[in-house]
Design a protein around this motif. Structure first.
Motif, PDB file in Angstrom:
ATOM      1  N   UNK A 183       3.962 -10.575 -22.314  1.00  0.00           N
ATOM      2  CA  UNK A 183       4.575 -10.453 -23.647  1.00  0.00           C
ATOM      3  C   UNK A 183       5.540 -11.584 -23.978  1.00  0.00           C
ATOM      4  N   UNK A 184       6.319 -12.030 -23.011  1.00  0.00           N
ATOM      5  CA  UNK A 184       7.365 -13.016 -23.330  1.00  0.00           C
ATOM      6  C   UNK A 184       6.868 -14.463 -23.227  1.00  0.00           C
ATOM      7  N   UNK A 185       5.584 -14.638 -22.897  1.00  0.00           N
ATOM      8  CA  UNK A 185       5.033 -15.998 -22.770  1.00  0.00           C
ATOM      9  C   UNK A 185       5.221 -16.772 -24.077  1.00  0.00           C
ATOM     10  N   UNK A 186       5.798 -17.926 -23.988  1.00  0.00           N
ATOM     11  CA  UNK A 186       5.930 -18.774 -25.178  1.00  0.00           C
ATOM     12  C   UNK A 186       7.066 -18.370 -26.109  1.00  0.00           C
ATOM     13  N   UNK A 187       7.766 -17.288 -25.789  1.00  0.00           N
ATOM     14  CA  UNK A 187       8.880 -16.868 -26.651  1.00  0.00           C
ATOM     15  C   UNK A 187      10.149 -17.628 -26.256  1.00  0.00           C
ATOM     16  N   UNK A 188      11.122 -17.636 -27.150  1.00  0.00           N
ATOM     17  CA  UNK A 188      12.385 -18.339 -26.894  1.00  0.00           C
ATOM     18  C   UNK A 188      13.519 -17.377 -27.266  1.00  0.00           C
ATOM     19  N   UNK A 189      13.662 -16.298 -26.460  1.00  0.00           N
ATOM     20  CA  UNK A 189      14.599 -15.235 -26.879  1.00  0.00           C
ATOM     21  C   UNK A 189      16.048 -15.696 -26.855  1.00  0.00           C
ATOM     22  N   UNK A 190      16.836 -15.227 -27.811  1.00  0.00           N
ATOM     23  CA  UNK A 190      18.248 -15.627 -27.843  1.00  0.00           C
ATOM     24  C   UNK A 190      19.081 -14.827 -26.855  1.00  0.00           C
ATOM     25  N   UNK A 201      24.340  -8.588 -27.905  1.00  0.00           N
ATOM     26  CA  UNK A 201      23.539  -7.390 -27.643  1.00  0.00           C
ATOM     27  C   UNK A 201      22.735  -7.471 -26.354  1.00  0.00           C
ATOM     28  N   UNK A 202      22.239  -8.662 -26.040  1.00  0.00           N
ATOM     29  CA  UNK A 202      21.350  -8.810 -24.881  1.00  0.00           C
ATOM     30  C   UNK A 202      21.206 -10.286 -24.548  1.00  0.00           C
ATOM     31  N   UNK A 203      20.976 -10.564 -23.251  1.00  0.00           N
ATOM     32  CA  UNK A 203      20.692 -11.966 -22.928  1.00  0.00           C
ATOM     33  C   UNK A 203      19.170 -12.188 -22.950  1.00  0.00           C
ATOM     34  N   UNK A 204      18.789 -13.454 -22.792  1.00  0.00           N
ATOM     35  CA  UNK A 204      17.374 -13.812 -22.947  1.00  0.00           C
ATOM     36  C   UNK A 204      16.507 -13.103 -21.905  1.00  0.00           C
ATOM     37  N   UNK A 205      17.055 -12.995 -20.677  1.00  0.00           N
ATOM     38  CA  UNK A 205      16.266 -12.373 -19.603  1.00  0.00           C
ATOM     39  C   UNK A 205      16.002 -10.902 -19.912  1.00  0.00           C
ATOM     40  N   UNK A 206      17.042 -10.217 -20.392  1.00  0.00           N
ATOM     41  CA  UNK A 206      16.886  -8.802 -20.709  1.00  0.00           C
ATOM     42  C   UNK A 206      15.921  -8.628 -21.884  1.00  0.00           C
ATOM     43  N   UNK A 207      16.006  -9.545 -22.864  1.00  0.00           N
ATOM     44  CA  UNK A 207      15.070  -9.459 -23.997  1.00  0.00           C
ATOM     45  C   UNK A 207      13.622  -9.624 -23.512  1.00  0.00           C
ATOM     46  N   UNK A 208      13.402 -10.530 -22.548  1.00  0.00           N
ATOM     47  CA  UNK A 208      12.037 -10.722 -22.038  1.00  0.00           C
ATOM     48  C   UNK A 208      11.556  -9.460 -21.345  1.00  0.00           C
ATOM     49  N   UNK A 209      12.459  -8.820 -20.609  1.00  0.00           N
ATOM     50  CA  UNK A 209      12.122  -7.544 -19.962  1.00  0.00           C
ATOM     51  C   UNK A 209      11.759  -6.505 -21.033  1.00  0.00           C
TER      52      UNK A 209
END
Ligand SMILES: Cc1cc2nc3c(=O)[nH]c(=O)nc-3n(C[C@H](O)[C@H](O)[C@H](O)COP(=O)(O)OP(=O)(O)OC[C@H]3O[C@@H](n4cnc5c(N)ncnc54)[C@H](O)[C@@H]3O)c2cc1C
Length: 284
Positions: free
Chosen positions: A249-256, A260-268
């Protein structure tokens, strides 16, 4: 704070609105329901020369059947989208995502077009528009142009709309009979998405034949989870196949990373919510 002074125009037609925007120059602003614009003006994040209020343009409201697609007026409120029978039948994903937007007050004033034009990465209707391959109809002094969702969202709060253009309609291709689900993770009820997943799928003889997955708040613009789509199509609609596909799901995404959340948690979250959204869409 109160907004800085600005001129106010309430046009009766789209050409009049375009003329007012053109006359106002770079700093002219369109107003739909004012749900996001008014706070922006009050915080003086925008100091427009003129505010062009579209609320008198009834031609920009409603959902219409255009054959293979629905044509949704930019000024159609979230409440109207939620209750529209054509949306329920042909664009269920959009209806499910709209159900999660804020509270009844906001849904009565806020508009479909305003949400897309505002382009807040946490907005819940951007990922469905992307997943549904919606097309934005934009009108400006040079006429009408159609911009696919994949090109419309350019950056945080930035779209392909020029300052003298307005979004008049959105064409949403019909996905009649497809399963759909919008899975949203937020901190408190009725709040914006920390991450959201829009899923629309078609299953035949127990196999997934089509899959569209869009992610909310996994980057400055909505993200199409192509890796998940590729991994799902052709697979049996089983829990194992869905779990395996969701890992992409997180492939190619650039989560902020934000409060509220860090990028790693958003990828999870993207992985977990994709699994849930696809599972629900398959069962829908
Ligand atoms: C308390 C609160 C909670 C919210 N929670 C959520 C949520 O959980 N999920 C979610 O998705 N949204 C949420 N929203 C936003 C809501 O969905 C609004 O619809 C959205 O902010 C747009 O508002 P609006 O339609 O009134 O547009 P406006 O506020 O009038 O305009 C927003 C921006 O879009 C531009 N614009 C508007 N219409 C057009 C057009 N036709 N052509 C060109 N430019 C245009 C304006 O110039 C402005 O820059 C929330 C809003 C509030 C106030």
């Amino acid at each position: 704070m109160i907004p800085a002074a600005f001129d106010y125009v309430a046009p009766a037609t789209v050409p009049e609105a375009v003329r007012a925007l053109t006359a106002g120059g770079e700093d002219a602003k369109v107003m739909a329901g004012g749900q996001s614009l008014i706070p922006v003006l009050r915080m003086r994040l925008a100091v427009p020369t003129v505010v062009v209020d579209l609320s008198g343009l009834t031609e920009l409201t409603g959902v219409h059947d255009d054959g293979d697609s629905l044509r949704i007026g930019a000024m159609t409120t979230h409440y109207e989208v939620q209750r529209d029978p054509l949306v329920r039948e042909h664009a269920r994903l959009l209806r499910l995502a709209t159900d999660t937007v804020a509270d009844p007050q906001v849904r009565h004033r806020g508009t479909f077009g305003g949400s897309l034009a505002h382009a807040d990465p946490a907005g819940d209707l951007l990922a469905p528009a992307l997943a549904l391959d919606a097309v934005m109809v934009c009108v400006g002094p040079d006429g009408t142009r159609e911009v696919p969702a994949a090109e419309f969202f350019v950056d945080h709060f930035t779209t392909a709309l020029a300052p003298d253009e307005l979004l008049t309609h959105v064409k949403v291709p019909k996905l009649t009979g497809w399963g759909a689900h919008y899975e949203k993770f937020n901190r408190v009820a009725q709040a914006w998405s920390i991450v959201g997943v829009a899923a629309a799928l078609r299953v035949a003889d127990g196999r997934i034949t089509d899959a569209r997955i869009g992610l909310t708040n996994m980057g400055p613009t909505p993200v199409r989870a192509r890796g998940v789509e590729e991994a799902l199509v052709g697979q049996p609609a089983t829990a194992e196949a869905i779990t395996a596909a969701a890992t992409r799901a997180a492939e190619g995404a650039d989560p902020p990373t934000d409060g509220n959340a860090d990028a790693e948690y958003r990828s999870h979250l993207a992985r977990v919510l994709t699994e849930r959204a696809v599972t629900a869409a398959v069962g829908a």
